[in-house]
Motif scaffolding. Structure first.
Motif, PDB file in Angstrom:
ATOM      1  N   PHE A 132      25.531 -35.437  -9.790  1.00 12.43           N
ATOM      2  CA  PHE A 132      26.780 -35.168 -10.638  1.00 12.43           C
ATOM      3  C   PHE A 132      27.037 -33.790 -10.814  1.00 12.43           C
ATOM      4  CE2 PHE A 132      25.910 -39.883 -11.467  1.00 12.43           C
ATOM      5  CZ  PHE A 132      26.969 -40.306 -11.031  1.00 12.43           C
ATOM      6  N   SER A 133      25.852 -32.924 -10.827  1.00  8.27           N
ATOM      7  CA  SER A 133      26.083 -31.557 -11.119  1.00  8.27           C
ATOM      8  C   SER A 133      25.031 -30.755 -10.277  1.00  8.27           C
ATOM      9  CB  SER A 133      25.844 -31.230 -12.496  1.00  8.27           C
ATOM     10  OG  SER A 133      24.719 -31.468 -13.080  1.00  8.27           O
ATOM     11  N   THR A 134      25.130 -29.598 -10.064  1.00  6.79           N
ATOM     12  CA  THR A 134      24.004 -28.967  -9.452  1.00  6.79           C
ATOM     13  C   THR A 134      23.756 -27.481 -10.153  1.00  6.79           C
ATOM     14  OG1 THR A 134      25.509 -27.455  -8.078  1.00  6.79           O
ATOM     15  CG2 THR A 134      24.527 -29.548  -7.166  1.00  6.79           C
ATOM     16  N   ARG A 135      22.303 -27.225 -10.063  1.00  5.33           N
ATOM     17  CA  ARG A 135      21.887 -25.788 -10.543  1.00  5.33           C
ATOM     18  C   ARG A 135      20.889 -25.133  -9.362  1.00  5.33           C
ATOM     19  NH1 ARG A 135      18.729 -29.330 -14.043  1.00  5.33           N
ATOM     20  NH2 ARG A 135      20.469 -29.429 -15.518  1.00  5.33           N
ATOM     21  N   GLY A 136      21.189 -23.953  -9.200  1.00  5.94           N
ATOM     22  CA  GLY A 136      20.435 -23.100  -8.334  1.00  5.94           C
ATOM     23  C   GLY A 136      19.023 -22.684  -9.253  1.00  5.94           C
ATOM     24  N   ARG A 137      18.093 -22.450  -8.282  1.00  7.47           N
ATOM     25  CA  ARG A 137      16.724 -21.898  -8.596  1.00  7.47           C
ATOM     26  C   ARG A 137      16.581 -20.352  -8.061  1.00  7.47           C
ATOM     27  NH1 ARG A 137      13.689 -23.053 -12.361  1.00  7.47           N
ATOM     28  NH2 ARG A 137      11.677 -22.742 -12.201  1.00  7.47           N
ATOM     29  N   VAL A 138      17.118 -19.446  -8.922  1.00  6.27           N
ATOM     30  CA  VAL A 138      16.961 -18.127  -8.309  1.00  6.27           C
ATOM     31  C   VAL A 138      16.022 -17.161  -9.083  1.00  6.27           C
ATOM     32  CG1 VAL A 138      19.751 -18.521  -8.530  1.00  6.27           C
ATOM     33  CG2 VAL A 138      18.511 -17.865 -10.446  1.00  6.27           C
ATOM     34  N   ILE A 139      16.094 -15.905  -8.427  1.00  7.49           N
ATOM     35  CA  ILE A 139      15.227 -14.819  -9.048  1.00  7.49           C
ATOM     36  C   ILE A 139      15.966 -13.931  -9.762  1.00  7.49           C
ATOM     37  CG2 ILE A 139      13.911 -12.876  -7.759  1.00  7.49           C
ATOM     38  CD1 ILE A 139      13.537 -14.770  -5.271  1.00  7.49           C
ATOM     39  N   VAL A 140      14.908 -13.665 -10.794  1.00  7.49           N
ATOM     40  CA  VAL A 140      15.445 -12.526 -11.887  1.00  7.49           C
ATOM     41  C   VAL A 140      14.291 -11.462 -11.939  1.00  7.49           C
ATOM     42  CG1 VAL A 140      16.869 -14.183 -13.325  1.00  7.49           C
ATOM     43  CG2 VAL A 140      14.480 -13.776 -13.642  1.00  7.49           C
ATOM     44  N   TYR A 141      14.665 -10.170 -11.982  1.00 14.32           N
ATOM     45  CA  TYR A 141      14.070  -9.062 -11.892  1.00 14.32           C
ATOM     46  C   TYR A 141      14.083  -7.952 -12.883  1.00 14.32           C
ATOM     47  CZ  TYR A 141      17.668  -6.752  -9.665  1.00 14.32           C
ATOM     48  OH  TYR A 141      18.846  -6.034  -9.509  1.00 14.32           O
ATOM     49  N   ASN A 142      13.119  -7.186 -13.324  1.00  9.72           N
ATOM     50  CA  ASN A 142      13.163  -6.126 -14.264  1.00  9.72           C
ATOM     51  C   ASN A 142      13.718  -5.000 -13.781  1.00  9.72           C
ATOM     52  OD1 ASN A 142      12.144  -3.461 -15.638  1.00  9.72           O
ATOM     53  ND2 ASN A 142      11.615  -5.305 -17.050  1.00  9.72           N
ATOM     54  N   LYS A 143      14.842  -4.671 -14.152  1.00  4.64           N
ATOM     55  CA  LYS A 143      16.024  -3.613 -13.450  1.00  4.64           C
ATOM     56  C   LYS A 143      15.305  -2.199 -13.667  1.00  4.64           C
ATOM     57  CE  LYS A 143      20.239  -5.243 -14.784  1.00  4.64           C
ATOM     58  NZ  LYS A 143      21.557  -4.704 -15.607  1.00  4.64           N
ATOM     59  N   ALA A 144      14.224  -1.836 -14.585  1.00  8.34           N
ATOM     60  CA  ALA A 144      13.638  -0.641 -14.677  1.00  8.34           C
ATOM     61  C   ALA A 144      12.399  -0.486 -13.641  1.00  8.34           C
ATOM     62  CB  ALA A 144      13.209  -0.547 -16.028  1.00  8.34           C
ATOM     63  N   ASN A 145      11.810  -1.467 -13.225  1.00  9.69           N
ATOM     64  CA  ASN A 145      10.567  -1.237 -12.265  1.00  9.69           C
ATOM     65  C   ASN A 145      10.479  -2.193 -11.162  1.00  9.69           C
ATOM     66  OD1 ASN A 145       9.790  -3.718 -13.110  1.00  9.69           O
ATOM     67  ND2 ASN A 145       8.637  -2.691 -15.166  1.00  9.69           N
ATOM     68  N   VAL A 146      11.411  -2.832 -10.641  1.00 11.57           N
ATOM     69  CA  VAL A 146      11.547  -3.601  -9.557  1.00 11.57           C
ATOM     70  C   VAL A 146      12.833  -3.314  -8.616  1.00 11.57           C
ATOM     71  CG1 VAL A 146      11.425  -6.043  -8.645  1.00 11.57           C
ATOM     72  CG2 VAL A 146      10.059  -5.339 -10.522  1.00 11.57           C
ATOM     73  N   ASN A 147      12.670  -3.154  -7.380  1.00 14.35           N
ATOM     74  CA  ASN A 147      13.687  -3.121  -6.364  1.00 14.35           C
ATOM     75  C   ASN A 147      14.212  -4.272  -6.026  1.00 14.35           C
ATOM     76  OD1 ASN A 147      15.350  -2.552  -4.218  1.00 14.35           O
ATOM     77  ND2 ASN A 147      14.279  -0.744  -3.467  1.00 14.35           N
ATOM     78  N   PRO A 148      15.414  -4.616  -6.196  1.00 13.35           N
ATOM     79  CA  PRO A 148      15.914  -6.032  -5.822  1.00 13.35           C
ATOM     80  C   PRO A 148      15.668  -6.387  -4.348  1.00 13.35           C
ATOM     81  CG  PRO A 148      17.844  -4.741  -6.377  1.00 13.35           C
ATOM     82  CD  PRO A 148      16.520  -3.936  -6.785  1.00 13.35           C
ATOM     83  N   GLU A 149      15.701  -5.414  -3.527  1.00  8.30           N
ATOM     84  CA  GLU A 149      15.219  -5.516  -2.127  1.00  8.30           C
ATOM     85  C   GLU A 149      14.188  -6.157  -1.958  1.00  8.30           C
ATOM     86  OE1 GLU A 149      16.163  -2.047   0.128  1.00  8.30           O
ATOM     87  OE2 GLU A 149      18.549  -2.159  -0.545  1.00  8.30           O
ATOM     88  N   ASP A 150      13.091  -5.817  -2.902  1.00  9.50           N
ATOM     89  CA  ASP A 150      11.636  -6.314  -2.825  1.00  9.50           C
ATOM     90  C   ASP A 150      11.500  -7.631  -3.146  1.00  9.50           C
ATOM     91  OD1 ASP A 150      10.970  -3.790  -1.563  1.00  9.50           O
ATOM     92  OD2 ASP A 150      10.266  -3.116  -3.613  1.00  9.50           O
ATOM     93  N   VAL A 151      12.434  -8.407  -3.770  1.00 12.89           N
ATOM     94  CA  VAL A 151      12.208  -9.718  -4.025  1.00 12.89           C
ATOM     95  C   VAL A 151      13.548 -10.761  -3.917  1.00 12.89           C
ATOM     96  CG1 VAL A 151      10.861  -9.267  -6.210  1.00 12.89           C
ATOM     97  CG2 VAL A 151      13.358  -8.847  -6.537  1.00 12.89           C
ATOM     98  N   SER A 152      14.140 -10.416  -2.632  1.00  9.43           N
ATOM     99  CA  SER A 152      15.326 -10.968  -2.090  1.00  9.43           C
ATOM    100  C   SER A 152      15.061 -12.393  -1.627  1.00  9.43           C
ATOM    101  CB  SER A 152      16.027 -10.208  -1.183  1.00  9.43           C
ATOM    102  OG  SER A 152      15.075 -10.175  -0.095  1.00  9.43           O
ATOM    103  N   THR A 153      13.893 -12.756  -1.425  1.00  7.05           N
ATOM    104  CA  THR A 153      13.654 -14.236  -0.998  1.00  7.05           C
ATOM    105  C   THR A 153      12.524 -14.771  -1.697  1.00  7.05           C
ATOM    106  OG1 THR A 153      11.909 -13.307   0.514  1.00  7.05           O
ATOM    107  CG2 THR A 153      14.254 -13.289   1.344  1.00  7.05           C
ATOM    108  N   TYR A 154      12.695 -16.193  -1.841  1.00 10.35           N
ATOM    109  CA  TYR A 154      11.312 -16.876  -2.213  1.00 10.35           C
ATOM    110  C   TYR A 154      10.012 -16.380  -1.777  1.00 10.35           C
ATOM    111  CZ  TYR A 154      15.104 -20.011  -3.906  1.00 10.35           C
ATOM    112  OH  TYR A 154      16.415 -20.663  -4.257  1.00 10.35           O
TER     113      TYR A 154
END
Length: 351
Positions: A132-154
């Motif tokens: 009846f409802s969905t929720r996504g399993r997503v990635i969060v990262y520390n803005k100060a020391n992680v490049n989002p491009e390095d954690v863009s996939t599971y």
């Protein structure tokens, strides 16, 4: 939790006695619904009260964590008063299905409104459960020391460049088992085991806590990257507490696997209990959960996505996550893969 369950159990027993003493079987069948739920969100109170206002059917509710609830249902057997069972993960729904706790339901309303990939087993007699409802399993990262491009996939969580940065809750938690079950379906067991071994090698700390704890760990710098269900993240986004605003300002958000398989989605769903004494009321309740009104409430009350396209999600924080590509994997298959997922985790020492 024990005190709350005990209070609800007492209320359930008293309500049942009142019904039995004051109503004929026909009236009891029409005006009472016994709900067993592992959803324990305060925001659901309005969802249930609206159903009673619309139908006159009173809801007697038992709430508990999933394992105690399933154990209770197994112990009650044929004498169980449960009419509807609600669970919050494909792994849990699959477990209840395998234990024979549901009965099939044929409903034109549900079949028309709930997508086929968000339903349980159907042998021609109707689905045993519906999402009846969905929720996504997503990635969060520390803005100060992680490049989002390095954690863009599971898959990137197992990359050596993220060594000492990864945090998750226990691998044995149903949220994680379902995510890993979807990876098994997409990539096969051998590749998934290789991935799990890599993630263990990249842990910042042993798995512990819930999804909110993972977000806090990322904000504090204890973790560089973590996985979480979207509604935990959106709950913090909607918070007016200064400490939550400061926390979320330090955390970035990624929809994983947007160039490949898409983000993993899970569900909250339910079905009619195997021995439901008020079956008509139970089906009516499931159909209500598929209504536009109830679907919108899942979004606005608990930050989950409606599964019915016509429902309106007037939740700016949820909408701020943007459009995304979701994986195309059967929810029922994800649940089935949880046994293989657990064996993989045991082999690689993913606690």
């Amino acid at each position: 939790m024990k005190n709350r369950v005990a209070r609800k159990s007492l209320g359930f027993a008293l309500a049942s006695l009142v019904v039995a003493a004051s109503a004929s079987p026909a009236i009891a069948q029409e005006n009472v619904l016994n709900l067993y739920s592992s959803r324990h969100y305060q925001t659901d109170e309005q969802l249930y009260s609206n159903f009673t206002k619309q139908t006159g059917i009173k809801i007697n509710r038992i709430e508990s964590e999933d394992n105690p609830l399933l154990e209770r249902l197994r112990n009650e057997g044929k004498n169980s008063p449960a009419d509807v069972i609600l669970m919050v993960d494909a792994a849990r729904l699959w477990r209840a299905q395998i234990d024979g706790l549901f009965q099939p339901v044929k409903s034109k309303v549900l079949d028309a409104r709930i997508p086929a990939n968000l339903r349980g087993k159907d042998d021609g007699k109707g689905a045993e459960w519906y999402g009846f409802s969905t929720r996504g399993r997503v990635i969060v990262y520390n803005k100060a020391n992680v490049n989002p491009e390095d954690v863009s996939t599971y898959e990137s969580l197992a990359d050596p460049k993220n060594k000492g940065k990864v945090c998750t809750r226990s691998g044995s938690h149903p949220y994680m088992l379902s995510m890993i079950g979807s990876m098994i379906e997409r990539n096969g067991e051998a590749e998934t085991e290789k991935w799990a071994r890599g993630v263990v090698g990249n842990f910042a700390r042993p798995p512990r806590g819930g999804d909110t704890d993972q977000i806090k760990g990322v904000a504090s710098g204890e973790c560089g990257v973590a996985v979480t269900n979207t509604y935990y993240y959106v709950r913090l986004l909607r918070s007016n507490k200064p400490e939550d605003k400061e926390l979320i300002s330090k955390v970035g958000f990624v929809w994983p696997n947007q160039k490949t398989s898409g983000a993993h989605l899970n569900i909250s769903g339910g079905g009619v209990a195997k021995n439901a004494p008020h079956r008509d009321a139970a089906v009516k309740f499931l159909e209500y959960l598929a209504s536009d009104e109830a679907q919108s409430y899942f979004a606005n009350g608990n930050n989950e996505w409606p599964v019915v396209k016509s429902a309106v999600a007037a939740n700016p924080a949820l909408e701020s996550l943007g459009k995304f590509k979701a994986e195309n994997v059967s929810i029922a298959t994800i649940g089935k893969n949880q046994i293989a997922a657990q064996k993989i985790l045991d082999r690689v020492g993913y606690k």
